[in-house]
Design an enzyme around this catalytic site. Structure first.
Site, PDB file in Angstrom:
ATOM      1  N   ASP A 183      28.217  54.286  -3.269  1.00  0.00           N
ATOM      2  CA  ASP A 183      29.659  54.414  -3.461  1.00  0.00           C
ATOM      3  C   ASP A 183      30.291  53.074  -3.074  1.00  0.00           C
ATOM      4  OD1 ASP A 183      32.353  55.635  -3.392  1.00  0.00           O
ATOM      5  OD2 ASP A 183      32.109  55.458  -1.223  1.00  0.00           O
TER       6      ASP A 183
ATOM      7  N   ASP B 273      34.350  52.395  -2.448  1.00  0.00           N
ATOM      8  CA  ASP B 273      35.476  52.435  -1.508  1.00  0.00           C
ATOM      9  C   ASP B 273      35.143  53.266  -0.276  1.00  0.00           C
ATOM     10  OD1 ASP B 273      37.249  52.514  -4.490  1.00  0.00           O
ATOM     11  OD2 ASP B 273      37.447  50.889  -3.039  1.00  0.00           O
TER      12      ASP B 273
ATOM     13  N   GLU C 260      40.377  51.055   1.519  1.00  0.00           N
ATOM     14  CA  GLU C 260      41.533  51.896   1.185  1.00  0.00           C
ATOM     15  C   GLU C 260      42.864  51.340   1.719  1.00  0.00           C
ATOM     16  OE1 GLU C 260      41.670  53.910  -1.110  1.00  0.00           O
ATOM     17  OE2 GLU C 260      39.630  54.665  -1.375  1.00  0.00           O
TER      18      GLU C 260
ATOM     19  N   HIS D 146      49.328  52.142 -12.608  1.00  0.00           N
ATOM     20  CA  HIS D 146      47.947  51.964 -12.148  1.00  0.00           C
ATOM     21  C   HIS D 146      47.385  50.615 -12.590  1.00  0.00           C
ATOM     22  CE1 HIS D 146      43.594  52.908 -11.566  1.00  0.00           C
ATOM     23  NE2 HIS D 146      44.128  53.288 -10.432  1.00  0.00           N
TER      24      HIS D 146
ATOM     25  N   LYS E 166      48.831  48.182 -10.169  1.00  0.00           N
ATOM     26  CA  LYS E 166      48.155  48.348  -8.880  1.00  0.00           C
ATOM     27  C   LYS E 166      46.765  47.719  -8.905  1.00  0.00           C
ATOM     28  CE  LYS E 166      45.050  50.756  -6.383  1.00  0.00           C
ATOM     29  NZ  LYS E 166      43.620  51.074  -6.677  1.00  0.00           N
TER      30      LYS E 166
HETATM   31  C1  XBP Z   1      37.656  56.034  -3.967  1.00  0.00           C
HETATM   32  C2  XBP Z   1      38.725  56.529  -4.838  1.00  0.00           C
HETATM   33  C3  XBP Z   1      39.458  55.539  -5.687  1.00  0.00           C
HETATM   34  C4  XBP Z   1      40.200  54.534  -4.803  1.00  0.00           C
HETATM   35  C5  XBP Z   1      41.317  53.853  -5.580  1.00  0.00           C
HETATM   36  O1  XBP Z   1      36.611  55.681  -4.834  1.00  0.00           O
HETATM   37  O2  XBP Z   1      38.964  57.721  -4.892  1.00  0.00           O
HETATM   38  O3  XBP Z   1      40.394  56.284  -6.439  1.00  0.00           O
HETATM   39  O4  XBP Z   1      40.824  55.250  -3.742  1.00  0.00           O
HETATM   40  O5  XBP Z   1      40.770  53.200  -6.702  1.00  0.00           O
HETATM   41  P1  XBP Z   1      35.049  55.745  -4.319  1.00  0.00           P
HETATM   42  P2  XBP Z   1      41.413  53.465  -8.157  1.00  0.00           P
HETATM   43  O6  XBP Z   1      34.383  56.804  -5.181  1.00  0.00           O
HETATM   44  O7  XBP Z   1      34.516  54.356  -4.553  1.00  0.00           O
HETATM   45  O8  XBP Z   1      35.051  56.116  -2.851  1.00  0.00           O
HETATM   46  O9  XBP Z   1      42.903  53.324  -8.014  1.00  0.00           O
HETATM   47  O10 XBP Z   1      40.787  52.410  -9.035  1.00  0.00           O
HETATM   48  O11 XBP Z   1      40.987  54.866  -8.505  1.00  0.00           O
HETATM   49 MG    MG Z   2      34.215  56.334  -1.106  1.00  0.00          MG
END
Ligand code: XBP
Ligand code: MG
Length: 257
Positions: free
Chosen positions: A9, A11, A18, A81, A84
């Protein structure tokens, strides 16, 4: 376990990104002249919804506004988005967030051992490339045999789609890979895909529960940043190496989802 790949994964797992996402969302609100500003408390709750576009729509659904204003604002979500994501990529390119402890080391160990590396994330490919480029250099994107990103699948985490896509593109079965996650949604996705899953919660997911996780550690650790004493006492590891992980997973059947 005939380990052939690590699926990571992004983020919260590769890096604690985040806060940078939150900043980028708030900057996008300002850029489009919208009166919204997500506090850390707001955002911790909003993170239960994966996907930035889905998160924005969920937020707008919760506002006490009339239906025509809600429709007007929802029509702005794609542009919001995009704004962002551009802002986030700029912040990350500027070094906004570093990799978590042990990530670069474990990636190196996996590459040296000839394992395949995959990304399984809800975020966008642009965001993954920005983070890898900033933190590991331009060639790092080439270390990953597969990048399965949020917009590549019909359903985002906790659905297993992104992990199933990564496994399919690698041509391996779930019992030949180990997933790394930071959140309950991510864990649920990996477990639903049948994967042995290591969870390293980040600040934003510190209050979540991780039922079914096969291993939970505060982070992966490094010689310079060993695991906390209680984790060392529990596991016997000062930090998680690929060899230790192989041994730990060797005769472990993944805990059922
Ligand atoms: C975490 C998420 C993503 C990010 C924001 O992704 O839920 O939505 O918070 O990124 P991960 P976007 O599966 O890597 O933990 O705005 O591009 O969605
Ligand atoms: Mg994650």
């Amino acid at each position: 376990m005939n380990l052939r790949a690590l699926l990571l994964d992004v983020d919260g797992t590769l890096a604690d990104t985040e806060e940078t996402h939150r900043t980028a969302f708030n900057d996008a609100f300002r850029a489009l002249g919208l009166p919204f500003d997500w506090s850390p408390e707001d955002y911790e709750a909003l993170l239960r919804v994966t996907g930035g576009k889905e998160r924005l729509r969920h937020f707008l659904d919760g506002l006490d506004i009339d239906s025509s204003e809600r429709l007007r604002l929802k029509a702005l979500v794609p542009r919001l988005h995009e704004t962002k994501t551009a802002r986030y990529a700029g912040l990350v390119a500027g070094g906004a967030t570093g990799l978590r402890p042990g990530v670069a080391r474990l990636l190196g160990e996996a590459r040296a051992a000839g394992l395949a590396l995959g990304i399984a994330t809800t975020t966008t490919r642009a965001n993954v490339e920005a983070l890898l480029d900033a933190q590991l250099g331009r060639e790092a994107i080439g270390w990953f045999a597969v990048l399965a990103c949020g917009d590549d699948v019909a359903s985002k985490k906790p659905a297993p789609d992104v992990y199933r896509l990564a496994l399919s593109r690698l041509g391996i079965s779930p019992d030949e890979a180990i997933a790394f996650e930071d959140s309950a949604n991510g864990l649920a996705a990996a477990k639903a895909a049948g994967l042995f899953t290591v969870v390293t919660p980040c600040w934003w997911t510190r209050n979540e529960a991780f039922p079914g996780a096969d291993l939970v550690l505060p982070h992966l650790g490094d010689p310079a940043m060993p695991l906390p004493a209680d984790a060392i006492a529990r596991t016997g590891w000062p930090f998680l190496t690929l060899a230790a992980l192989r041994e730990h997973a060797r005769d472990r059947t993944p805990v059922a989802a």
